[in-house]
Design a protein around this motif. Structure first.
Motif, PDB file in Angstrom:
ATOM      1  N   ASP A  29      11.682   3.642  -3.751  1.00  0.00           N
ATOM      2  CA  ASP A  29      12.428   4.876  -4.012  1.00  0.00           C
ATOM      3  C   ASP A  29      11.839   6.073  -3.269  1.00  0.00           C
ATOM      4  O   ASP A  29      12.539   7.053  -3.022  1.00  0.00           O
ATOM      5  CB  ASP A  29      12.481   5.168  -5.513  1.00  0.00           C
ATOM      6  CG  ASP A  29      11.100   5.286  -6.147  1.00  0.00           C
ATOM      7  OD1 ASP A  29      10.152   4.606  -5.687  1.00  0.00           O
ATOM      8  OD2 ASP A  29      10.954   6.069  -7.105  1.00  0.00           O
ATOM      9  N   ILE A  30      10.565   5.997  -2.887  1.00  0.00           N
ATOM     10  CA  ILE A  30       9.941   7.132  -2.190  1.00  0.00           C
ATOM     11  C   ILE A  30       9.431   6.799  -0.796  1.00  0.00           C
ATOM     12  O   ILE A  30       9.106   7.699  -0.032  1.00  0.00           O
ATOM     13  CB  ILE A  30       8.786   7.751  -3.016  1.00  0.00           C
ATOM     14  CG1 ILE A  30       7.655   6.747  -3.222  1.00  0.00           C
ATOM     15  CG2 ILE A  30       9.286   8.322  -4.322  1.00  0.00           C
ATOM     16  CD1 ILE A  30       6.371   7.380  -3.745  1.00  0.00           C
ATOM     17  N   PHE A  31       9.341   5.501  -0.484  1.00  0.00           N
ATOM     18  CA  PHE A  31       8.786   5.091   0.807  1.00  0.00           C
ATOM     19  C   PHE A  31       9.791   4.371   1.688  1.00  0.00           C
ATOM     20  O   PHE A  31      10.593   3.563   1.204  1.00  0.00           O
ATOM     21  CB  PHE A  31       7.604   4.136   0.625  1.00  0.00           C
ATOM     22  CG  PHE A  31       6.368   4.743   0.035  1.00  0.00           C
ATOM     23  CD1 PHE A  31       5.959   6.024   0.352  1.00  0.00           C
ATOM     24  CD2 PHE A  31       5.583   4.007  -0.835  1.00  0.00           C
ATOM     25  CE1 PHE A  31       4.799   6.571  -0.184  1.00  0.00           C
ATOM     26  CE2 PHE A  31       4.427   4.538  -1.382  1.00  0.00           C
ATOM     27  CZ  PHE A  31       4.035   5.824  -1.054  1.00  0.00           C
ATOM     28  N   GLU A  32       9.697   4.629   2.968  1.00  0.00           N
ATOM     29  CA  GLU A  32      10.285   3.801   4.017  1.00  0.00           C
ATOM     30  C   GLU A  32       9.069   3.039   4.544  1.00  0.00           C
ATOM     31  O   GLU A  32       8.148   3.639   5.100  1.00  0.00           O
ATOM     32  CB  GLU A  32      10.890   4.709   5.080  1.00  0.00           C
ATOM     33  CG  GLU A  32      11.662   4.018   6.161  1.00  0.00           C
ATOM     34  CD  GLU A  32      12.258   5.039   7.120  1.00  0.00           C
ATOM     35  OE1 GLU A  32      12.083   4.829   8.338  1.00  0.00           O
ATOM     36  OE2 GLU A  32      12.883   6.025   6.668  1.00  0.00           O
ATOM     37  N   VAL A  33       9.026   1.727   4.338  1.00  0.00           N
ATOM     38  CA  VAL A  33       7.787   0.960   4.480  1.00  0.00           C
ATOM     39  C   VAL A  33       7.765   0.109   5.748  1.00  0.00           C
ATOM     40  O   VAL A  33       8.745  -0.565   6.083  1.00  0.00           O
ATOM     41  CB  VAL A  33       7.590   0.034   3.261  1.00  0.00           C
ATOM     42  CG1 VAL A  33       6.264  -0.700   3.349  1.00  0.00           C
ATOM     43  CG2 VAL A  33       7.685   0.813   1.962  1.00  0.00           C
ATOM     44  N   TYR A  34       6.595   0.126   6.396  1.00  0.00           N
ATOM     45  CA  TYR A  34       6.358  -0.668   7.601  1.00  0.00           C
ATOM     46  C   TYR A  34       4.970  -1.286   7.518  1.00  0.00           C
ATOM     47  O   TYR A  34       4.106  -0.795   6.798  1.00  0.00           O
ATOM     48  CB  TYR A  34       6.414   0.213   8.855  1.00  0.00           C
ATOM     49  CG  TYR A  34       7.706   0.963   8.992  1.00  0.00           C
ATOM     50  CD1 TYR A  34       8.798   0.373   9.629  1.00  0.00           C
ATOM     51  CD2 TYR A  34       7.849   2.234   8.462  1.00  0.00           C
ATOM     52  CE1 TYR A  34       9.996   1.057   9.744  1.00  0.00           C
ATOM     53  CE2 TYR A  34       9.049   2.924   8.568  1.00  0.00           C
ATOM     54  CZ  TYR A  34      10.118   2.327   9.207  1.00  0.00           C
ATOM     55  OH  TYR A  34      11.305   3.008   9.312  1.00  0.00           O
ATOM     56  N   SER A  35       4.774  -2.350   8.294  1.00  0.00           N
ATOM     57  CA  SER A  35       3.428  -2.869   8.513  1.00  0.00           C
ATOM     58  C   SER A  35       3.360  -3.340   9.951  1.00  0.00           C
ATOM     59  O   SER A  35       4.376  -3.621  10.576  1.00  0.00           O
ATOM     60  CB  SER A  35       3.088  -4.007   7.544  1.00  0.00           C
ATOM     61  OG  SER A  35       3.824  -5.175   7.838  1.00  0.00           O
ATOM     62  N   ALA A  36       2.124  -3.381  10.474  1.00  0.00           N
ATOM     63  CA  ALA A  36       1.945  -3.764  11.871  1.00  0.00           C
ATOM     64  C   ALA A  36       0.510  -4.193  12.110  1.00  0.00           C
ATOM     65  O   ALA A  36      -0.380  -3.934  11.300  1.00  0.00           O
ATOM     66  CB  ALA A  36       2.303  -2.592  12.784  1.00  0.00           C
ATOM     67  N   GLY A  37       0.322  -4.828  13.259  1.00  0.00           N
ATOM     68  CA  GLY A  37      -1.009  -5.232  13.682  1.00  0.00           C
ATOM     69  C   GLY A  37      -1.322  -4.702  15.065  1.00  0.00           C
ATOM     70  O   GLY A  37      -0.431  -4.244  15.783  1.00  0.00           O
ATOM     71  N   THR A  38      -2.580  -4.788  15.418  1.00  0.00           N
ATOM     72  CA  THR A  38      -2.999  -4.335  16.742  1.00  0.00           C
ATOM     73  C   THR A  38      -3.007  -5.475  17.758  1.00  0.00           C
ATOM     74  O   THR A  38      -3.113  -5.238  18.947  1.00  0.00           O
ATOM     75  CB  THR A  38      -4.402  -3.693  16.681  1.00  0.00           C
ATOM     76  OG1 THR A  38      -5.324  -4.651  16.144  1.00  0.00           O
ATOM     77  CG2 THR A  38      -4.381  -2.445  15.808  1.00  0.00           C
ATOM     78  N   GLU A  39      -2.916  -6.724  17.274  1.00  0.00           N
ATOM     79  CA  GLU A  39      -2.876  -7.897  18.152  1.00  0.00           C
ATOM     80  C   GLU A  39      -1.749  -8.825  17.693  1.00  0.00           C
ATOM     81  O   GLU A  39      -1.445  -8.902  16.508  1.00  0.00           O
ATOM     82  CB  GLU A  39      -4.199  -8.678  18.081  1.00  0.00           C
ATOM     83  CG  GLU A  39      -5.397  -7.906  18.542  1.00  0.00           C
ATOM     84  CD  GLU A  39      -6.693  -8.695  18.351  1.00  0.00           C
ATOM     85  OE1 GLU A  39      -6.628  -9.921  18.051  1.00  0.00           O
ATOM     86  OE2 GLU A  39      -7.771  -8.095  18.499  1.00  0.00           O
ATOM     87  N   LYS A  40      -1.180  -9.560  18.650  1.00  0.00           N
ATOM     88  CA  LYS A  40      -0.122 -10.526  18.310  1.00  0.00           C
ATOM     89  C   LYS A  40      -0.695 -11.662  17.469  1.00  0.00           C
ATOM     90  O   LYS A  40      -1.844 -12.059  17.641  1.00  0.00           O
ATOM     91  CB  LYS A  40       0.489 -11.120  19.583  1.00  0.00           C
ATOM     92  CG  LYS A  40       1.427 -10.185  20.281  1.00  0.00           C
ATOM     93  CD  LYS A  40       2.175 -10.924  21.385  1.00  0.00           C
ATOM     94  CE  LYS A  40       3.184  -9.957  21.965  1.00  0.00           C
ATOM     95  NZ  LYS A  40       4.371 -10.605  22.415  1.00  0.00           N
ATOM     96  N   TYR A  41       0.140 -12.174  16.578  1.00  0.00           N
ATOM     97  CA  TYR A  41      -0.235 -13.322  15.748  1.00  0.00           C
ATOM     98  C   TYR A  41       1.040 -14.106  15.467  1.00  0.00           C
ATOM     99  O   TYR A  41       2.106 -13.512  15.309  1.00  0.00           O
ATOM    100  CB  TYR A  41      -0.893 -12.848  14.441  1.00  0.00           C
ATOM    101  CG  TYR A  41      -1.710 -13.918  13.777  1.00  0.00           C
ATOM    102  CD1 TYR A  41      -2.979 -14.243  14.253  1.00  0.00           C
ATOM    103  CD2 TYR A  41      -1.217 -14.636  12.697  1.00  0.00           C
ATOM    104  CE1 TYR A  41      -3.737 -15.243  13.661  1.00  0.00           C
ATOM    105  CE2 TYR A  41      -1.965 -15.634  12.092  1.00  0.00           C
ATOM    106  CZ  TYR A  41      -3.225 -15.930  12.579  1.00  0.00           C
ATOM    107  OH  TYR A  41      -3.967 -16.926  11.990  1.00  0.00           O
ATOM    108  N   PRO A  42       0.952 -15.452  15.391  1.00  0.00           N
ATOM    109  CA  PRO A  42       2.184 -16.241  15.303  1.00  0.00           C
ATOM    110  C   PRO A  42       2.935 -16.202  13.979  1.00  0.00           C
ATOM    111  O   PRO A  42       4.152 -16.384  13.959  1.00  0.00           O
ATOM    112  CB  PRO A  42       1.713 -17.676  15.599  1.00  0.00           C
ATOM    113  CG  PRO A  42       0.251 -17.678  15.282  1.00  0.00           C
ATOM    114  CD  PRO A  42      -0.239 -16.275  15.552  1.00  0.00           C
TER     115      PRO A  42
END
Length: 136
Positions: A29-42
């Motif tokens: 209700d308050i967040f537009e959420v993302y996640s990410a990494g600094t290196e590729k992973y399968p």
């Protein structure tokens, strides 16, 4: 108004994915959420998916993403304690949660990490709702 929050670690395969799952479930209700990494992973770690499913958070469709896959400007940037320097992403608030990576450990290690992340996400939600973070 929703605040853009991103959870970042090295591979985006475990801790940051769990944080994304919790933040969407508890703070959608308050967040537009993302996640990410600094290196590729399968793939997202199967035990991470399993322990989140145990508590009703479906991550079966989650895939690892890179920093370049998330918005260029964020309200909140959370790093997971990966001992790496993240590329600079403009943000209004940044913090590091210093979480130990359970990868390679037992399912109980993953459960402990899941529960710590839930508590930290709940605390983050409360701090945002209480106006404790300077986001405007």
């Amino acid at each position: 108004m929703k605040y853009k929050v991103a959870f970042v670690c090295v591979h985006n395969s475990c801790r940051s994915q769990m944080a994304e799952g919790w933040a969407k479930k508890l703070g959608g209700d308050i967040f537009e959420v993302y996640s990410a990494g600094t290196e590729k992973y399968p793939e997202v770690k199967p035990l991470a998916v399993q322990v989140m499913e145990e508590v009703g958070v479906d991550m079966s469709e989650h895939k690892p993403k890179l920093i370049s896959d998330i918005p260029e400007v964020l309200d909140i940037l959370i790093t997971m304690g990966c001992n790496v320097t993240c590329p600079f992403v403009p943000n209004k608030h940044k913090e590091d949660w210093g979480l130990v990576d359970p990868s390679g450990g037992s399912i109980d290690d993953f459960r402990k990490t899941r529960d710590v992340i839930k508590r930290k996400v709940e605390e983050l939600i409360e701090r945002v709702k209480n106006g404790e973070l300077l986001l405007n």
